[in-house]
Design a protein around this motif. Structure first.
Motif, PDB file in Angstrom:
ATOM      1  N   MET A 128       0.971  -1.155   0.044  1.00  0.00           N
ATOM      2  CA  MET A 128       0.119   0.060   0.133  1.00  0.00           C
ATOM      3  C   MET A 128       0.918   1.230   0.070  1.00  0.00           C
ATOM      4  O   MET A 128       0.586   2.375  -0.739  1.00  0.00           O
ATOM      5  N   ILE A 129       1.846   1.114   0.887  1.00  0.00           N
ATOM      6  CA  ILE A 129       2.831   2.329   0.623  1.00  0.00           C
ATOM      7  C   ILE A 129       3.362   2.665  -0.511  1.00  0.00           C
ATOM      8  O   ILE A 129       3.574   3.749  -1.024  1.00  0.00           O
ATOM      9  N   ASP A 130       3.983   1.815  -1.034  1.00  0.00           N
ATOM     10  CA  ASP A 130       4.359   1.573  -2.615  1.00  0.00           C
ATOM     11  C   ASP A 130       3.474   2.400  -3.621  1.00  0.00           C
ATOM     12  O   ASP A 130       3.944   3.080  -4.267  1.00  0.00           O
ATOM     13  N   ALA A 131       2.364   1.778  -3.611  1.00  0.00           N
ATOM     14  CA  ALA A 131       1.352   2.323  -4.538  1.00  0.00           C
ATOM     15  C   ALA A 131       1.015   3.893  -4.318  1.00  0.00           C
ATOM     16  O   ALA A 131       1.027   4.489  -5.225  1.00  0.00           O
ATOM     17  N   ALA A 132       0.788   4.137  -2.908  1.00  0.00           N
ATOM     18  CA  ALA A 132       0.891   5.689  -2.766  1.00  0.00           C
ATOM     19  C   ALA A 132       1.877   6.594  -2.992  1.00  0.00           C
ATOM     20  O   ALA A 132       1.853   7.711  -3.676  1.00  0.00           O
ATOM     21  N   LYS A 133       3.168   6.184  -2.854  1.00  0.00           N
ATOM     22  CA  LYS A 133       4.247   6.866  -3.230  1.00  0.00           C
ATOM     23  C   LYS A 133       4.535   6.895  -4.771  1.00  0.00           C
ATOM     24  O   LYS A 133       4.987   8.206  -5.247  1.00  0.00           O
ATOM     25  N   LYS A 134       4.044   5.762  -5.441  1.00  0.00           N
ATOM     26  CA  LYS A 134       4.139   6.015  -6.938  1.00  0.00           C
ATOM     27  C   LYS A 134       3.201   7.311  -7.421  1.00  0.00           C
ATOM     28  O   LYS A 134       3.504   7.964  -8.435  1.00  0.00           O
ATOM     29  N   GLU A 135       2.075   7.628  -6.729  1.00  0.00           N
ATOM     30  CA  GLU A 135       1.170   8.906  -7.034  1.00  0.00           C
ATOM     31  C   GLU A 135       1.957   9.997  -6.664  1.00  0.00           C
ATOM     32  O   GLU A 135       1.754  11.225  -7.145  1.00  0.00           O
ATOM     33  N   GLY A 136       2.910  10.151  -5.792  1.00  0.00           N
ATOM     34  CA  GLY A 136       3.593  11.205  -5.275  1.00  0.00           C
ATOM     35  C   GLY A 136       3.047  12.189  -4.536  1.00  0.00           C
ATOM     36  O   GLY A 136       3.995  13.210  -4.059  1.00  0.00           O
ATOM     37  N   THR A 137       1.796  12.492  -4.439  1.00  0.00           N
ATOM     38  CA  THR A 137       1.135  13.626  -4.115  1.00  0.00           C
ATOM     39  C   THR A 137      -0.216  13.539  -3.159  1.00  0.00           C
ATOM     40  O   THR A 137      -0.678  12.358  -3.531  1.00  0.00           O
ATOM     41  N   LEU A 138      -0.374  14.232  -2.169  1.00  0.00           N
ATOM     42  CA  LEU A 138      -1.560  14.119  -1.489  1.00  0.00           C
ATOM     43  C   LEU A 138      -2.087  15.545  -1.280  1.00  0.00           C
ATOM     44  O   LEU A 138      -1.203  16.374  -0.636  1.00  0.00           O
ATOM     45  N   ALA A 157     -13.759  13.625  12.206  1.00  0.00           N
ATOM     46  CA  ALA A 157     -13.676  12.594  11.259  1.00  0.00           C
ATOM     47  C   ALA A 157     -12.471  12.751  10.200  1.00  0.00           C
ATOM     48  O   ALA A 157     -11.767  13.926  10.054  1.00  0.00           O
ATOM     49  N   THR A 158     -12.297  11.681   9.366  1.00  0.00           N
ATOM     50  CA  THR A 158     -11.656  11.850   8.235  1.00  0.00           C
ATOM     51  C   THR A 158     -12.056  11.008   7.120  1.00  0.00           C
ATOM     52  O   THR A 158     -12.807  10.247   7.352  1.00  0.00           O
ATOM     53  N   ALA A 159     -11.905  11.588   5.757  1.00  0.00           N
ATOM     54  CA  ALA A 159     -12.840  10.713   4.751  1.00  0.00           C
ATOM     55  C   ALA A 159     -12.082  10.992   3.354  1.00  0.00           C
ATOM     56  O   ALA A 159     -11.127  11.940   3.182  1.00  0.00           O
ATOM     57  N   ILE A 160     -12.303  10.225   2.305  1.00  0.00           N
ATOM     58  CA  ILE A 160     -11.787  10.391   1.020  1.00  0.00           C
ATOM     59  C   ILE A 160     -13.094  11.015   0.112  1.00  0.00           C
ATOM     60  O   ILE A 160     -13.935  10.658   0.159  1.00  0.00           O
ATOM     61  N   PHE A 161     -12.487  11.937  -0.772  1.00  0.00           N
ATOM     62  CA  PHE A 161     -13.365  12.606  -1.751  1.00  0.00           C
ATOM     63  C   PHE A 161     -13.709  11.682  -2.929  1.00  0.00           C
ATOM     64  O   PHE A 161     -12.658  11.252  -3.651  1.00  0.00           O
ATOM     65  N   LYS A 162     -14.834  11.496  -3.532  1.00  0.00           N
ATOM     66  CA  LYS A 162     -15.194  10.726  -4.663  1.00  0.00           C
ATOM     67  C   LYS A 162     -14.430  11.303  -5.705  1.00  0.00           C
ATOM     68  O   LYS A 162     -14.746  12.525  -5.957  1.00  0.00           O
ATOM     69  N   GLY A 163     -13.811  10.616  -6.548  1.00  0.00           N
ATOM     70  CA  GLY A 163     -13.272  11.150  -7.702  1.00  0.00           C
ATOM     71  C   GLY A 163     -11.670  11.788  -7.488  1.00  0.00           C
ATOM     72  O   GLY A 163     -11.483  12.425  -8.513  1.00  0.00           O
ATOM     73  N   CYS A 164     -11.261  11.539  -6.341  1.00  0.00           N
ATOM     74  CA  CYS A 164      -9.844  12.211  -6.048  1.00  0.00           C
ATOM     75  C   CYS A 164      -8.725  11.652  -7.153  1.00  0.00           C
ATOM     76  O   CYS A 164      -8.801  10.756  -7.560  1.00  0.00           O
ATOM     77  N   LYS A 165      -7.934  12.456  -6.942  1.00  0.00           N
ATOM     78  CA  LYS A 165      -6.577  12.337  -8.226  1.00  0.00           C
ATOM     79  C   LYS A 165      -5.682  11.447  -7.520  1.00  0.00           C
ATOM     80  O   LYS A 165      -4.888  10.717  -8.281  1.00  0.00           O
ATOM     81  N   HIS A 166      -5.446  11.145  -6.483  1.00  0.00           N
ATOM     82  CA  HIS A 166      -4.704  10.414  -6.048  1.00  0.00           C
ATOM     83  C   HIS A 166      -5.189   9.391  -4.909  1.00  0.00           C
ATOM     84  O   HIS A 166      -4.950   9.755  -3.588  1.00  0.00           O
ATOM     85  N   PRO A 167      -6.071   8.289  -5.507  1.00  0.00           N
ATOM     86  CA  PRO A 167      -6.824   7.715  -4.578  1.00  0.00           C
ATOM     87  C   PRO A 167      -5.890   6.580  -3.611  1.00  0.00           C
ATOM     88  O   PRO A 167      -6.421   6.476  -2.514  1.00  0.00           O
ATOM     89  N   ASN A 168      -4.746   6.058  -4.140  1.00  0.00           N
ATOM     90  CA  ASN A 168      -3.715   5.114  -3.299  1.00  0.00           C
ATOM     91  C   ASN A 168      -3.337   6.184  -1.987  1.00  0.00           C
ATOM     92  O   ASN A 168      -3.407   5.525  -1.033  1.00  0.00           O
ATOM     93  N   ALA A 169      -2.822   7.395  -2.305  1.00  0.00           N
ATOM     94  CA  ALA A 169      -2.292   8.238  -1.068  1.00  0.00           C
ATOM     95  C   ALA A 169      -3.309   8.308  -0.384  1.00  0.00           C
ATOM     96  O   ALA A 169      -3.109   8.544   1.051  1.00  0.00           O
ATOM     97  N   ALA A 170      -4.622   8.630  -0.728  1.00  0.00           N
ATOM     98  CA  ALA A 170      -5.829   8.777   0.087  1.00  0.00           C
ATOM     99  C   ALA A 170      -6.082   7.705   1.005  1.00  0.00           C
ATOM    100  O   ALA A 170      -6.515   7.895   2.093  1.00  0.00           O
TER     101      ALA A 170
END
Length: 386
Positions: free
Chosen positions: A52-62, A288-301
């Motif tokens: 999971m960490i590697d997939a998020a790092k590939k996106e590079g931004t949050l 709370a915390t949540a993910i926005f639908k359609g976000c550009k960095h889903p793995n980092a999210a």
């Protein structure tokens, strides 16, 4: 860590930051942040798998919209960047602003995740389909199912107690006793002495609205708030606004979260502040915390959500004076709140389902009722939006 403003940017990210109106965490390059994470020696397995960490790092931004205090948002974003080497930008907005902004963006949000702020606006966002459900592994560390949306739309990270705080010197000067319960606030002796937050912009005000309606019923609750308005001098944009002005005496009595008053007493040295937990039962928020639908960095999210549900994230709060109770089973609670007699379990049975279904309507109802009563709801000196 230095206080980060919206105008500070990470090197190499100025174009994106200017476009989004965001602040960056840290001052070095992405590579430097990655090196810092590698050199930290921390075992990150409590947060997420290496995959999971590697997939998020590939996106590079949050990109984070934060609705708790800015220092709290900044500390967590900085720490996330340091741990994972992911460029992390944030903007501090009230919960009402976030909900409205993301709704207007119609499935193309400029941020990836939402962090902090009360769940009532999150639940409004759920009804409008702008949050992305995610089944977080670390939700197993929540101390109760109360602190999560059943469908995974949001997860709780802290709990705040709603109450009254007041300037003891001003009350003594006016020969007034402090309020101890909701009916006390309607007394004529408190005319123009009360501050609370704006129903349209602040999650705290929405919680006050829902709390009063749940205590008194819809019609009587709306009537109570119209009567209370006669004593309200200012409705601040942010829920923490009253607490920031009570120590100076500009605000004599404030309605809001008691951990904000604790910050003013402990960190800012205002020994003239007193607090009161409503005797008929305290209400509370779930931050709370949540993910926005359609976000550009889903793995980092997704990695952010797992991070937010860990001690690595939630314990950063007390380092910057955010003294909410934590709802993660292996997190260390802020010790300072114990000296003020706050009990996270001594609260009313708040009806989250009713709040989820009706908050938007209730806001409309109270604003119409206030307008009909003759209250100047367009007065920016009273109903602040900036």
């Amino acid at each position: 860590m230095a206080h980060i403003t919206r105008r500070n940017f990470l090197a190499g990210s100025a174009a994106l930051a200017v476009t989004a109106g965001l602040a960056g965490c840290g001052g070095g390059s992405n590579g430097a942040a990655t090196d810092a994470a590698k050199d930290s020696g921390k075992d990150l397995s409590r947060i997420a798998s290496q995959e999971m960490i590697d997939a998020a790092k590939k996106e590079g931004t949050l990109v984070v919209y934060g609705s708790c205090e800015e220092a709290h948002v900044a500390a967590c974003c900085q720490h996330f960047q340091d741990l994972f080497g992911i460029e992390t930008q944030y903007q501090r907005l009230s919960t009402g602003e976030v909900e409205s902004k993301v709704e207007e963006e119609k499935g193309n949000p400029s941020a990836d995740v939402w962090f902090g702020g009360t769940t009532d606006p999150y639940n409004v966002a759920v009804t409008k389909g702008i949050l992305e459900p995610y089944q977080a592994n670390n939700a197993s560390h929540l101390i109760s199912d109360v602190y999560r949306d059943p469908d995974g739309n949001w997860y709780g990270i802290y709990k705040g107690i709603l109450g009254f705080f007041f300037n003891k010197d001003e009350l003594e000067r006016k020969s007034l006793e402090a309020p101890t319960d909701w009916p006390d606030l309607l007394s004529d002796k408190y005319k123009d002495l009360i501050w609370m937050s704006n129903y349209n912009t602040a999650g705290t005000a929405k919680l006050i609205l829902n709390t009063v309606i749940q205590k008194y019923g819809h019609d009587e609750g709306i009537k109570y708030l119209v009567d209370l308005d006669k004593n309200v001098q200012v409705y601040t944009k942010s829920g923490s606004g009253p607490s920031k002005n009570v120590g100076t005496g500009e605000c004599t009595i404030g309605l809001g979260f008691l951990h904000d008053a604790v910050f003013q007493m402990v960190d800012n040295g205002y020994g003239n502040i007193g607090m009161s937990i409503p005797s008929s039962g305290a209400s509370y928020e779930v931050g709370a915390t949540a993910i926005f639908k359609g976000c550009k960095h889903p793995n980092a999210a997704k990695l952010w959500i797992e991070y937010a549900l860990s001690p690595e994230c939630v314990e950063r709060a007390q380092e910057v004076g955010a003294y909410q109770f934590l709802v993660i089973d292996d997190a260390k609670q802020p010790e300072v709140v114990s000296q003020f007699g706050l009990d996270p379990d001594n609260v009313m049975n708040y009806d989250f389902a009713d709040a989820k279904a009706n908050t938007e309507q209730y806001v409309d109802d109270i604003m119409k009722a206030l307008a009909s009563s003759g209250a100047n709801t367009g007065d920016t000196s009273r109903f602040q939006t900036e």
